[in-house]
Write a protein that holds these residues in place. Structure first.
Motif, PDB file in Angstrom:
ATOM      1  N   ARG B  38      31.522  38.848  45.831  1.00 12.17           N
ATOM      2  CA  ARG B  38      32.484  39.771  46.480  1.00 12.17           C
ATOM      3  C   ARG B  38      32.712  40.796  44.995  1.00 12.17           C
ATOM      4  O   ARG B  38      33.344  42.338  44.948  1.00 12.17           O
ATOM      5  N   VAL B  39      33.497  40.372  43.959  1.00 11.91           N
ATOM      6  CA  VAL B  39      33.924  40.940  42.984  1.00 11.91           C
ATOM      7  C   VAL B  39      33.090  42.726  42.588  1.00 11.91           C
ATOM      8  O   VAL B  39      33.498  43.141  41.996  1.00 11.91           O
ATOM      9  N   ASN B  41      30.692  43.197  44.756  1.00 10.62           N
ATOM     10  CA  ASN B  41      30.379  45.194  45.858  1.00 10.62           C
ATOM     11  C   ASN B  41      31.781  45.407  45.192  1.00 10.62           C
ATOM     12  O   ASN B  41      31.591  46.723  45.387  1.00 10.62           O
ATOM     13  N   SER B  42      33.059  45.375  45.150  1.00 11.13           N
ATOM     14  CA  SER B  42      33.615  45.840  44.513  1.00 11.13           C
ATOM     15  C   SER B  42      33.846  46.672  43.809  1.00 11.13           C
ATOM     16  O   SER B  42      34.057  47.823  43.640  1.00 11.13           O
ATOM     17  N   ILE B  45      31.609  49.374  44.517  1.00  6.09           N
ATOM     18  CA  ILE B  45      32.327  50.937  45.769  1.00  6.09           C
ATOM     19  C   ILE B  45      33.220  51.354  44.748  1.00  6.09           C
ATOM     20  O   ILE B  45      33.573  52.624  44.876  1.00  6.09           O
ATOM     21  N   LYS B  46      33.757  50.671  43.399  1.00  2.23           N
ATOM     22  CA  LYS B  46      34.795  51.160  42.884  1.00  2.23           C
ATOM     23  C   LYS B  46      33.482  52.264  41.593  1.00  2.23           C
ATOM     24  O   LYS B  46      34.233  53.343  41.386  1.00  2.23           O
ATOM     25  N   PHE B  47      32.401  52.174  40.890  1.00  2.20           N
ATOM     26  CA  PHE B  47      31.498  53.116  40.356  1.00  2.20           C
ATOM     27  C   PHE B  47      30.909  54.001  40.708  1.00  2.20           C
ATOM     28  O   PHE B  47      31.293  55.589  41.290  1.00  2.20           O
ATOM     29  N   ARG B  48      30.903  54.057  42.926  1.00  8.42           N
ATOM     30  CA  ARG B  48      30.522  54.784  43.602  1.00  8.42           C
ATOM     31  C   ARG B  48      31.738  56.333  44.442  1.00  8.42           C
ATOM     32  O   ARG B  48      31.172  57.256  44.550  1.00  8.42           O
ATOM     33  N   THR B  49      32.628  55.722  44.260  1.00  4.23           N
ATOM     34  CA  THR B  49      33.772  56.559  44.753  1.00  4.23           C
ATOM     35  C   THR B  49      34.320  57.321  44.261  1.00  4.23           C
ATOM     36  O   THR B  49      35.596  57.830  44.253  1.00  4.23           O
ATOM     37  N   LEU B  50      33.541  57.497  42.753  1.00  2.73           N
ATOM     38  CA  LEU B  50      34.702  58.425  41.764  1.00  2.73           C
ATOM     39  C   LEU B  50      33.689  59.743  42.072  1.00  2.73           C
ATOM     40  O   LEU B  50      32.369  59.675  41.238  1.00  2.73           O
ATOM     41  N   THR B  51      34.145  60.828  41.607  1.00  2.00           N
ATOM     42  CA  THR B  51      33.261  62.066  41.300  1.00  2.00           C
ATOM     43  C   THR B  51      32.882  62.379  40.048  1.00  2.00           C
ATOM     44  O   THR B  51      31.943  62.791  40.326  1.00  2.00           O
ATOM     45  N   MET B 131      45.299  51.216  36.757  1.00  2.00           N
ATOM     46  CA  MET B 131      44.728  50.318  38.173  1.00  2.00           C
ATOM     47  C   MET B 131      44.177  49.360  37.513  1.00  2.00           C
ATOM     48  O   MET B 131      43.368  48.733  38.479  1.00  2.00           O
ATOM     49  N   SER B 134      45.751  46.720  39.760  1.00  4.50           N
ATOM     50  CA  SER B 134      45.347  46.330  41.369  1.00  4.50           C
ATOM     51  C   SER B 134      44.464  45.449  40.571  1.00  4.50           C
ATOM     52  O   SER B 134      43.431  44.240  40.966  1.00  4.50           O
TER      53      SER B 134
END
Lengths: 314, 298
Positions: B38-39, B41-42, B45-51, B131, B134
């Motif tokens: 899960r970590v 996966n998280s 997500i963080k990697f691919r959601t930063l322009t 960040m 969080s």
């Protein structure tokens, strides 16, 4: 329930939190009040396992934060600064946090809706106002539907509507039996939100009591007295721990005697009183007095006037 | 902020399972926690959601392919020039036509800089933006979050370098062809070059991640990386003497050519030695980063 025992944090030669012990009970809103730099945020970071205590310990529901199997489902937190990468959208930030605990997308959308972020959820956090950032922090705190909610200065930067919203949210969560622990340096906010108050100053707990008790209790009782013989009354009321201020020619403010005693003394000495009003200290005054004590190491407040404004600063 | 009102009905509908607080309070049975998958996966997500991350990845691809084309043209022009000189032509023929073999991976010097910096940023930005609070509130054991980031950056750097090297080769093929130079992308030497280069760039990204975690500052982390890969080799080149020469062999940037050489050149590291040296350059900072991450306050 949050339990701190002898919690201490020392940075270099500065003791930020000094052997603090307290318990935050479930089912009520506990306010954590103190001036800036009093150690509120440091204490909260230690609860969240982000800062290691120099000594002492803190547990949430009997277990240190890091030992919980599913921390986000146990404790939700909003800590002071924006704990977000500002290049990410609000939605993706929450999605990434939710992924660590397999929290479904449905819940992500729920907290977005709850916190009123629907319109901006797909925008980058970079453009968020302070208030929107706070809402995102609260959304993240609620993500795991946690039993314990820790909010550091949640009303900072919120508009009046948002302030009311946070207040209602805190009360609602507490009414559900959750542990709600929120910090503020705004006494007025605490007065209407918190049921119980822990006051911290210079890293030490100054008071830990129900809010009503703090307003009534530690502050000495005060009363406004109108009489046509003010000088005579002043002489007969004078005594240890009693201070009297002449506010108008026939108006006295008496500190250190309860109204019943003032009336009795006046009666015994045949002095007519035509107004006797008990004065309830505002939380603000109680707080100023508490922190003044802390700052000045228990020197007596003899003036009886509301504590000077500079007390409690820093 | 017109939609900011939260009425009680929204609250009620959104917290349906929370009406029985008494069942909670124990760790068991309240839902899944942060397992490693899960970590991971998280972190993905963080990697691919930063322009900014995506831009750096695109830049790497562009630079790699661009350099492939440029080097293809340069090699062709050089070969053509050399053909006019019979002696040089004879020397080239003796080499076995491998002149163009490094064309696909000619951009890795820049790929390592970009992806190494990306590695630094992935970790340093956690701390510079806040960040991290969080991240580590969700994963208080900290190590899984770092390990997940490490895996994401290793895999992403490896794949990106491999794919862009291959694309660079494809783009260079027609250019080389026009100069009558041959390049077989499926030859064992081509494949070896592509794999070693990709592993190397992934290693640099991992070193970057560790530096970012240790230094917690983007500029500082990137400068350290540049110092290690660009300044140190030049400085040691300038300094005369056997000691400097010996040290130079053990710099991470100088481990690629021993690993990809067709024949072992005397005075350089053996393949296995070079692999070990590069491995140590990754393991030491990573272990240090993990120890510090566990110990320090966020």
């Amino acid at each position: 329930m949050i339990e701190a025992k002898g919690l201490t944090k020392i940075y270099g030669d500065k003791t930020a939190v000094d052997a603090v012990s307290f318990t935050v009970e479930a089912g009520r809103v506990t306010g954590f009040l103190g001036p800036n730099g009093a150690g509120k945020s440091t204490t909260m970071r230690m609860i969240m396992g982000l800062d290691r205590p120099t000594s002492g310990s803190v547990t949430v529901n009997g277990v240190p934060f890091a030992k919980h199997v599913a921390p986000l489902r146990e404790i939700g937190s909003l800590l002071d600064a924006k704990a977000v990468h500002t290049g990410r959208t609000a939605y993706n930030h929450l999605l990434a946090m939710a992924a660590t605990h397999s929290i479904p997308r449905k819940r992500v959308n729920e907290v977005i809706e709850m916190t009123g972020l629907s319109d901006v959820a797909k925008k980058k956090v970079k453009g968020f106002s302070l208030g929107m950032g706070q809402r995102l922090g609260i959304a993240a705190a609620l993500l795991g539907d946690p039993q314990t909610v820790i909010l550091d200065e949640p009303v900072n930067g919120l508009d009046p509507e948002g302030v009311v919203w946070v207040r209602n949210l805190a009360k609602y969560l507490a009414a559900e039996g959750r542990t709600v622990f929120l910090s503020s340096h705004l006494m007025s906010e605490m007065a209407v939100t918190a049921d119980h108050l822990i006051v911290i100053g210079r890293g030490r707990i100054i008071a830990d009591a129900p809010i009503q008790q703090i307003i009534n209790g530690k502050g000495q009782s005060r009363a406004r007295v109108r009489t046509d013989q003010p000088e005579h009354l002043m002489n007969i009321l004078a005594g240890d721990g009693v201070s009297i201020q002449v506010q108008e020619p026939e108006l006295l403010e008496v500190t250190g005697l309860d109204p019943r005693r003032i009336a009795r003394i006046a009666l015994e000495n045949r002095v007519m009183i035509y107004e006797l009003t008990p004065l309830q200290a505002s939380l603000e005054e109680a707080y100023m007095e508490l922190t003044k004590d802390e700052v000045e190491y228990h020197s007596l407040i003899t003036s009886g006037a509301p504590a000077p404004v500079q007390a409690g600063g820093n | 902020m017109s939609t900011s009102n939260l009425n009680t009905s929204t609250l009620n509908s959104s917290t349906p399972n929370s009406s029985t607080p008494s069942r909670r309070g124990t760790a068991a049975g309240i839902g899944p926690g942060p397992s490693f998958f899960r970590v991971l996966n998280s972190e993905f997500i963080k990697f691919r959601t930063l322009t900014s991350t995506l831009i750096l990845l695109a830049c790497t691809l562009l630079v790699m392919v661009g350099f492939g084309a440029l080097t293809g043209w340069g090699t062709g022009a050089f070969a053509e020039e050399a053909m006019r000189d019979p002696e040089a032509a004879a020397a080239m023929a003796a080499q076995g036509g491998d002149l163009a073999i490094t064309v696909p991976t000619s951009g890795i010097a820049f790929a390592q800089l970009i992806l190494g910096s990306l590695g630094v940023l992935l970790m340093s930005s956690e701390f510079t933006t806040g960040m991290a609070r969080s991240t580590f509130a969700a994963v208080p054991k900290r190590l899984p979050a770092f390990a997940a980031k490490l895996i994401v950056v290793l895999v992403a750097s490896f794949l990106l370098t491999a794919v862009s090297s291959f694309l660079a080769g494809l783009v260079a093929l027609p250019i080389l062809d026009s100069y009558d130079l041959k390049l077989d992308l499926a030859s064992s030497q081509s494949v070896k070059l592509l794999l070693v280069s990709s592993i190397y760039v992934a290693a640099v990204a991992a070193i970057g991640l560790a530096l970012g975690s240790i230094i917690r500052n983007s500029a500082g982390g990137i400068m350290s990386l540049v110092g290690l890969f660009f300044v140190a080799p030049i400085a040691l080149e300038i300094i005369q003497g056997d000691v400097a020469k010996e040290i130079r062999k053990y710099l991470p940037g100088n481990t690629v050519s021993p690993m990809t050489a067709v024949n072992h050149e005397p005075g350089t590291l053996e393949v296995w030695q070079a692999a070990l040296v590069l491995g140590a350059w990754v393991v030491v900072p990573v272990v240090l980063a993990v120890l510090l991450l566990k110990k320090r306050d966020v």
